[in-house]
Design an enzyme around this catalytic site. Structure first.
Site, PDB file in Angstrom:
ATOM      1  CG  HIS A   1      52.086  55.145  57.546  1.00  0.00           C
ATOM      2  ND1 HIS A   1      52.117  56.450  57.100  1.00  0.00           N
ATOM      3  CD2 HIS A   1      52.814  55.110  58.690  1.00  0.00           C
ATOM      4  CE1 HIS A   1      52.833  57.172  57.944  1.00  0.00           C
ATOM      5  NE2 HIS A   1      53.256  56.386  58.928  1.00  0.00           N
TER       6      HIS A   1
ATOM      7  NE  ARG B   1      53.777  53.511  61.698  1.00  0.00           N
ATOM      8  CZ  ARG B   1      53.251  54.166  62.715  1.00  0.00           C
ATOM      9  NH1 ARG B   1      53.050  53.541  63.864  1.00  0.00           N
ATOM     10  NH2 ARG B   1      52.920  55.435  62.608  1.00  0.00           N
TER      11      ARG B   1
ATOM     12  NE  ARG C   1      49.483  60.076  60.140  1.00  0.00           N
ATOM     13  CZ  ARG C   1      50.647  59.461  60.277  1.00  0.00           C
ATOM     14  NH1 ARG C   1      50.680  58.143  60.232  1.00  0.00           N
ATOM     15  NH2 ARG C   1      51.768  60.147  60.459  1.00  0.00           N
TER      16      ARG C   1
ATOM     17  CG  HIS D   1      56.893  54.459  62.883  1.00  0.00           C
ATOM     18  ND1 HIS D   1      56.277  55.676  63.055  1.00  0.00           N
ATOM     19  CD2 HIS D   1      56.785  53.797  64.072  1.00  0.00           C
ATOM     20  CE1 HIS D   1      55.805  55.755  64.295  1.00  0.00           C
ATOM     21  NE2 HIS D   1      56.118  54.638  64.932  1.00  0.00           N
TER      22      HIS D   1
END
Length: 337
Positions: free
Chosen positions: A167, A161, A79, A114
């Site tokens: 991400h 995101r 991440r 997501h």
């Protein structure tokens, strides 16, 4: 992958520099794209407009999130918010980025959950609405509107995101593609009640078997949790419900609850338009209260058990309790309208 990750960080920096003034909008997008929104928001809305679609939405959301968990365990995705600090790439030129409350998820990053769950569950809803509009209006333009809104939502969730450093861009794209495929496959293949209960148990046992097998091979499946705890700027942003096992308990609980509701009342509760709207309102209030219910974080075993029961109640509340109460307390003439 280092070059891909570094480029992704610079993309995130560019997004934050250009759109920091709209951060509330992007935070809203990331909340709408949260997998639990498919369970608590999209499922009840679609169910009271079309029972088969609502059931397909919940089934698709649960299975796609479960597959996302398995993919994350296998792919070991980084991440951005911790990779920036761990990689050592930005010693001389550190990116000017900041974290937000939803940034500090504890699971691996690839593919984006997501994007994957949003693409899968909202595809079921969009395609159903598009087909309904075409059958009623026979207009290609009008029936294309749900697909356009679906695409805009998917882009907004994906950008959000990246914006919040949860991400890298390639993880979002991978999640969206996987979710779109799953939405098309799973949306038309919804098992019956008893099968759903067996599938819930099978998913739980198979995940535990995969976890045990990877641990036996020496794979540390808690590596991402350690990095999240280390590099998240605020400890209160670390949430136990973002831990991979929370996703597992949510999915298995929801599928078991869905199977039980389908088994007890296979056709669902037949409601006219007025009672259906009242049932939606009543179930929405109940789901909001259920969502706001604070669970004890220690011991963790108790948390996971209660989290499982929490999402087992979701389909029971929507499909059985709310419609039953409405049927019980509404006048017979209104029921027939």
């Amino acid at each position: 992958m280092e070059a891909v990750h570094a480029q992704g960080v610079w993309v995130a920096e560019g997004l934050q520099r250009a759109m920091m003034g709209q951060q509330k909008m992007w935070l809203l997008a990331t909340h709408i794209g949260d997998p639990k929104a498919a369970f608590l928001l999209l499922f009840p809305i679609t169910y009271f407009f079309s029972r088969p679609t609502g059931v397909a939405v919940l089934w698709t959301a649960a299975v796609s999130e479960w597959l996302n968990l398995v993919f994350k365990w296998m792919l070991f995705g980084e991440r951005p918010y911790w990779w920036i600090e761990e990689s050592g790439v930005f010693v001389n030129q550190k990116p000017d980025v900041q974290q937000f409350a939803p940034t500090c998820e504890t699971g691996p990053g690839s593919p984006s959950g997501h994007a994957m769950v949003t693409a899968a569950a909202w595809w079921v809803a969009a395609s159903s609405l598009g087909s309904h509009l075409f059958s009623r209006r026979h207009s290609l333009l009008l029936s294309a509107l749900p697909y356009l809104l679906y695409l805009l939502l998917l882009v907004a969730v994906g950008v959000s995101r990246i914006f919040i450093l949860a991400h890298f861009p390639h993880q979002v794209v991978a999640g969206a593609i996987a979710g779109l495929v799953l939405g098309q496959v799973l949306g038309h293949r919804v098992p019956g009640g008893s099968s759903l209960m067996l599938i819930s148990v099978a998913l739980l046992l198979s995940t535990l078997a995969i976890h045990a097998g990877l641990m036996r091979l020496g794979v540390d499946l808690t590596w991402s949790i350690s990095l999240a705890l280390k590099w998240c700027h605020r400890s209160e942003w670390i949430r136990l419900d973002s831990v991979p096992f929370s996703s597992l308990t949510r999915d298995c609980g929801a599928l078991l609850g869905l199977g039980m509701a389908q088994y007890w009342r296979p056709g669902g509760q037949s409601l006219a338009r007025g009672p259906a709207a009242l049932s939606l309102a009543l179930s929405s209030v109940g789901l909001h209260l259920l969502h706001r219910l604070v669970l004890p974080s220690q011991p963790q075993g108790l948390f996971y058990c209660l989290f499982f029961l929490k999402f087992l109640l979701v389909p029971q509340l929507v499909m059985t309790l709310a419609p039953g109460l409405v049927q019980l307390f509404t006048p017979r003439k209104w029921k027939e309208q």
